[in-house]
Design a protein around this motif. Structure first.
Motif, short mmCIF file in Angstrom:
data_model
loop_
_atom_site.label_atom_id
_atom_site.label_comp_id
_atom_site.label_asym_id
_atom_site.label_seq_id
_atom_site.Cartn_x
_atom_site.Cartn_y
_atom_site.Cartn_z
N ARG A 1 -8.42 17.36 -1.18
CA ARG A 1 -8.58 17.02 -2.60
C ARG A 1 -7.70 15.82 -2.96
N SER A 2 -6.48 15.85 -2.46
CA SER A 2 -5.54 14.77 -2.74
C SER A 2 -6.02 13.45 -2.13
N PHE A 3 -6.52 13.52 -0.91
CA PHE A 3 -7.05 12.34 -0.23
C PHE A 3 -8.23 11.75 -1.00
N GLU A 4 -9.13 12.62 -1.46
CA GLU A 4 -10.30 12.15 -2.21
C GLU A 4 -9.89 11.46 -3.51
N LEU A 5 -8.86 11.97 -4.18
CA LEU A 5 -8.38 11.29 -5.38
C LEU A 5 -7.79 9.93 -5.02
N ALA A 6 -7.00 9.88 -3.95
CA ALA A 6 -6.36 8.62 -3.56
C ALA A 6 -7.38 7.54 -3.22
N LEU A 7 -8.55 7.93 -2.72
CA LEU A 7 -9.58 6.94 -2.40
C LEU A 7 -10.10 6.25 -3.66
N THR A 8 -9.94 6.89 -4.83
CA THR A 8 -10.41 6.29 -6.08
C THR A 8 -9.37 5.36 -6.71
N LEU A 9 -8.14 5.39 -6.19
CA LEU A 9 -7.07 4.56 -6.75
C LEU A 9 -7.18 3.13 -6.23
N PRO A 10 -6.70 2.17 -7.02
CA PRO A 10 -6.72 0.78 -6.53
C PRO A 10 -5.83 0.63 -5.30
N LYS A 11 -6.27 -0.21 -4.40
CA LYS A 11 -5.51 -0.45 -3.17
C LYS A 11 -4.22 -1.19 -3.53
N LYS A 12 -3.11 -0.74 -2.95
CA LYS A 12 -1.83 -1.41 -3.18
C LYS A 12 -1.65 -2.49 -2.13
N ALA A 13 -1.11 -3.62 -2.58
CA ALA A 13 -0.82 -4.71 -1.65
C ALA A 13 0.32 -4.30 -0.75
N ALA A 14 0.25 -4.73 0.48
CA ALA A 14 1.30 -4.41 1.44
C ALA A 14 2.58 -5.12 1.03
N LYS A 15 3.69 -4.41 1.14
CA LYS A 15 4.99 -5.01 0.82
C LYS A 15 5.39 -5.91 1.97
N PRO A 16 6.06 -7.04 1.66
CA PRO A 16 6.51 -7.91 2.76
C PRO A 16 7.53 -7.18 3.62
N ALA A 17 7.55 -7.52 4.88
CA ALA A 17 8.49 -6.88 5.80
C ALA A 17 9.91 -7.19 5.37
N ALA A 18 10.78 -6.21 5.47
CA ALA A 18 12.17 -6.40 5.09
C ALA A 18 12.83 -7.38 6.05
N ALA A 19 13.71 -8.19 5.51
CA ALA A 19 14.44 -9.15 6.34
C ALA A 19 15.33 -8.40 7.30
N ALA A 20 15.46 -8.93 8.48
CA ALA A 20 16.31 -8.28 9.49
C ALA A 20 17.75 -8.27 9.01
N LYS A 21 18.39 -7.13 9.15
CA LYS A 21 19.79 -7.03 8.75
C LYS A 21 20.65 -7.63 9.84
N PRO A 22 21.73 -8.33 9.46
CA PRO A 22 22.61 -8.90 10.48
C PRO A 22 23.33 -7.79 11.24
#
Length: 157
Positions: free
Chosen positions: A103-124
């Motif tokens: 049920r939860s999956f079916e609801l999520a399919l109706t939600l707008p697609k979220k843009a992928a977040k940019p990869a986090a910068a490598a920590k020193p």
């Protein structure tokens, strides 16, 4: 809500109950696993149970289960919208868990697609040798301010 560690036995139960759909991915969240589709979390593990994002009608049905509640991960009154922490007993019946995750999956399919977040910068690295450190970029001579020499303090004799 006091922090309760997710039982190790709940991870395989959750993974087995997820719908078999190639669009689903999992990620670590809340100290456990979360089901994701199109960048949206639709379900996950929390404490001794599962959380699910549900439609209004399904939320009412889930809240009718003794022990289910709105999901307030920090226990400070800030609930996650449309998300229910299911009663712990749901984890005891794979078919029931599978139904809530579907049920939860079916609801999520109706939600707008979220843009992928940019990869986090490598920590020193925490401890680099001084010789391996990159030198700071030198400022052009014109940008440097002249420093006035201070006279040496007078000594008392």
């Amino acid at each position: 809500m006091a922090w309760i560690k997710i039982p190790a036995d709940n991870h395989p139960l959750f993974l087995d109950a997820l719908p078999k759909d190639p669009r689903i991915s999992t990620r670590k969240m809340f100290g456990g696993l979360a089901g994701m589709v199109n960048g949206n979390m639709f379900s996950g593990l929390f404490a001794r149970s599962a959380v699910v994002k549900l439609s209004q009608a399904d939320q009412q049905e889930a809240l009718a289960l003794d022990g289910s509640t709105v999901f307030d991960p920090m226990g400070n009154g800030r609930v996650m919208k449309d998300t229910i922490l299911l009663a712990e007993e749901v984890m005891d019946d794979p078919a029931v868990l599978r139904d809530w995750l579907r049920r939860s999956f079916e609801l999520a399919l109706t939600l707008p697609k979220k843009a992928a977040k940019p990869a986090a910068a490598a920590k020193p690295a925490a401890a680099k040798p001084a010789a391996a450190a990159k030198p700071a970029a030198a400022k052009p001579a014109a940008a440097a301010k002249p420093v006035a020499a201070k006279p040496a303090p007078k000594r008392k004799r």
